[in-house]
Scaffold this motif. Structure first.
Motif, PDB file in Angstrom:
ATOM      1  N   ALA A  83       0.836  -1.208   0.000  1.00 29.24           N
ATOM      2  CA  ALA A  83       0.000   0.000   0.000  1.00 29.24           C
ATOM      3  C   ALA A  83       0.872   1.261   0.000  1.00 29.24           C
ATOM      4  O   ALA A  83       0.562   2.236  -0.683  1.00 29.24           O
ATOM      5  N   VAL A  84       1.961   1.237   0.766  1.00 25.17           N
ATOM      6  CA  VAL A  84       2.877   2.387   0.785  1.00 25.17           C
ATOM      7  C   VAL A  84       3.435   2.617  -0.623  1.00 25.17           C
ATOM      8  O   VAL A  84       3.485   3.751  -1.102  1.00 25.17           O
ATOM      9  N   ARG A  85       3.847   1.554  -1.287  1.00 28.99           N
ATOM     10  CA  ARG A  85       4.352   1.701  -2.667  1.00 28.99           C
ATOM     11  C   ARG A  85       3.251   2.198  -3.612  1.00 28.99           C
ATOM     12  O   ARG A  85       3.469   3.074  -4.446  1.00 28.99           O
ATOM     13  N   ALA A  86       2.059   1.619  -3.489  1.00 25.96           N
ATOM     14  CA  ALA A  86       0.974   1.889  -4.441  1.00 25.96           C
ATOM     15  C   ALA A  86       0.355   3.272  -4.278  1.00 25.96           C
ATOM     16  O   ALA A  86      -0.347   3.720  -5.184  1.00 25.96           O
ATOM     17  N   HIS A  87       0.630   3.963  -3.173  1.00 31.71           N
ATOM     18  CA  HIS A  87       0.041   5.304  -3.052  1.00 31.71           C
ATOM     19  C   HIS A  87       0.735   6.301  -3.981  1.00 31.71           C
ATOM     20  O   HIS A  87       0.213   7.383  -4.224  1.00 31.71           O
ATOM     21  N   ALA A  88       1.902   5.923  -4.512  1.00 31.04           N
ATOM     22  CA  ALA A  88       2.643   6.788  -5.430  1.00 31.04           C
ATOM     23  C   ALA A  88       3.122   5.967  -6.629  1.00 31.04           C
ATOM     24  O   ALA A  88       4.315   5.756  -6.818  1.00 31.04           O
ATOM     25  N   PRO A  89       2.185   5.483  -7.447  1.00 32.05           N
ATOM     26  CA  PRO A  89       2.567   4.587  -8.544  1.00 32.05           C
ATOM     27  C   PRO A  89       3.501   5.231  -9.560  1.00 32.05           C
ATOM     28  O   PRO A  89       4.300   4.540 -10.182  1.00 32.05           O
ATOM     29  N   GLU A  90       3.415   6.547  -9.708  1.00 31.98           N
ATOM     30  CA  GLU A  90       4.269   7.242 -10.664  1.00 31.98           C
ATOM     31  C   GLU A  90       5.737   7.198 -10.236  1.00 31.98           C
ATOM     32  O   GLU A  90       6.638   7.367 -11.042  1.00 31.98           O
ATOM     33  N   ARG A  91       5.981   6.942  -8.951  1.00 30.48           N
ATOM     34  CA  ARG A  91       7.349   6.867  -8.430  1.00 30.48           C
ATOM     35  C   ARG A  91       7.781   5.416  -8.179  1.00 30.48           C
ATOM     36  O   ARG A  91       8.950   5.100  -8.285  1.00 30.48           O
ATOM     37  N   SER A  92       6.831   4.566  -7.813  1.00 29.79           N
ATOM     38  CA  SER A  92       7.170   3.191  -7.413  1.00 29.79           C
ATOM     39  C   SER A  92       6.959   2.163  -8.524  1.00 29.79           C
ATOM     40  O   SER A  92       7.536   1.082  -8.474  1.00 29.79           O
ATOM     41  N   GLY A  93       6.091   2.483  -9.482  1.00 35.16           N
ATOM     42  CA  GLY A  93       5.738   1.513 -10.512  1.00 35.16           C
ATOM     43  C   GLY A  93       4.705   0.497 -10.057  1.00 35.16           C
ATOM     44  O   GLY A  93       4.363  -0.418 -10.795  1.00 35.16           O
ATOM     45  N   VAL A  94       4.180   0.673  -8.831  1.00 35.48           N
ATOM     46  CA  VAL A  94       3.184  -0.252  -8.271  1.00 35.48           C
ATOM     47  C   VAL A  94       1.823   0.432  -8.293  1.00 35.48           C
ATOM     48  O   VAL A  94       1.617   1.436  -7.611  1.00 35.48           O
ATOM     49  N   GLU A  95       0.910  -0.094  -9.080  1.00 34.95           N
ATOM     50  CA  GLU A  95      -0.432   0.486  -9.201  1.00 34.95           C
ATOM     51  C   GLU A  95      -1.312   0.032  -8.033  1.00 34.95           C
ATOM     52  O   GLU A  95      -1.226  -1.122  -7.597  1.00 34.95           O
ATOM     53  N   PRO A  96      -2.181   0.920  -7.530  1.00 35.21           N
ATOM     54  CA  PRO A  96      -3.097   0.523  -6.461  1.00 35.21           C
ATOM     55  C   PRO A  96      -4.139  -0.470  -6.963  1.00 35.21           C
ATOM     56  O   PRO A  96      -4.839  -0.185  -7.934  1.00 35.21           O
ATOM     57  N   GLU A  97      -4.203  -1.627  -6.313  1.00 33.67           N
ATOM     58  CA  GLU A  97      -5.132  -2.675  -6.738  1.00 33.67           C
ATOM     59  C   GLU A  97      -6.146  -3.031  -5.663  1.00 33.67           C
ATOM     60  O   GLU A  97      -7.333  -3.098  -5.940  1.00 33.67           O
ATOM     61  N   THR A  98      -5.704  -3.285  -4.450  1.00 36.53           N
ATOM     62  CA  THR A  98      -6.641  -3.680  -3.402  1.00 36.53           C
ATOM     63  C   THR A  98      -7.458  -2.474  -2.966  1.00 36.53           C
ATOM     64  O   THR A  98      -7.104  -1.321  -3.248  1.00 36.53           O
TER      65      THR A  98
END
Length: 191
Positions: A83-98
């Motif tokens: 969730a920490v990664r997904a809150h900033a997908p433009e920086r982490s590459g992890v899209e929010p899914e859950t």
């Protein structure tokens, strides 16, 4: 699972800025409210909101990945780390899914707009702020330029909530925690 107090201590240890701490408290308040609304675990959602930006001041160039890596090293649950990664997908590459990830993404930017709107009010009180006033601020691109309006729109969409219903919901959650957020007006806003 870390306790709330452990998460708070970590956040305080890494975040000297009171304004950034208050931002994370605001996101926490919104996350708690959404957890109740969706029948999810309030403590887990609150902790995700509380620590989502804890690495920003120490590692702005690698945020949120540096913080998420640190949480993983500490043995924090994968759902919070992601969730920490997904809150900033433009920086982490992890899209929010859950649902929790989408809520965290949705609550992050809008709390900034609401806080900025309170700071320009004569009474500096969130209790007198209205959604109508926020609509005007939202449309004014020169106001709170750092708040990405498209992220706010996308967040509400990802959460499956109409934009202004979302704004109203987050505003109410923040109003319920106004003292801690420094948004109750008068002396509380000066800190």
């Amino acid at each position: 699972m870390p306790t709330y107090d452990e998460a708070l201590a970590l956040m305080h240890d890494w975040t000297p800025s009171e304004s950034l701490r208050r931002h994370m408290y605001a996101v926490e308040a919104a996350m708690r409210a959404y957890a109740r609304r969706f029948g999810e675990d309030e403590e887990t959602w609150a902790i995700a909101g509380l620590i989502h930006d804890f690495d920003w001041e120490k590692h702005p160039e690698t945020h949120p990945n540096k913080g998420a890596d640190h949480l993983a090293e500490l043995g924090w649950p994968a759902e919070i780390v992601r969730a920490v990664r997904a809150h900033a997908p433009e920086r982490s590459g992890v899209e929010p899914e859950t649902l929790m990830e989408r809520a965290l993404y949705a609550c992050d930017e809008i709390t900034g707009l609401i806080t900025a709107a309170v700071y320009v009010r004569p009474d500096r009180s969130i209790h007198t702020l209205t959604v109508k006033s926020l609509k005007k601020k939202f449309k004014d691109k020169s106001f709170a330029r750092g708040v990405d309006r498209e992220m706010v729109r996308r967040g509400a969409e990802l959460l499956g909530v109409e934009l202004w219903e979302h704004v109203s919901f987050v505003l109410e959650a923040m109003q319920n925690d106004a003292e801690r957020l420094g948004l109750a007006g008068g002396a509380s806003a000066e800190g």
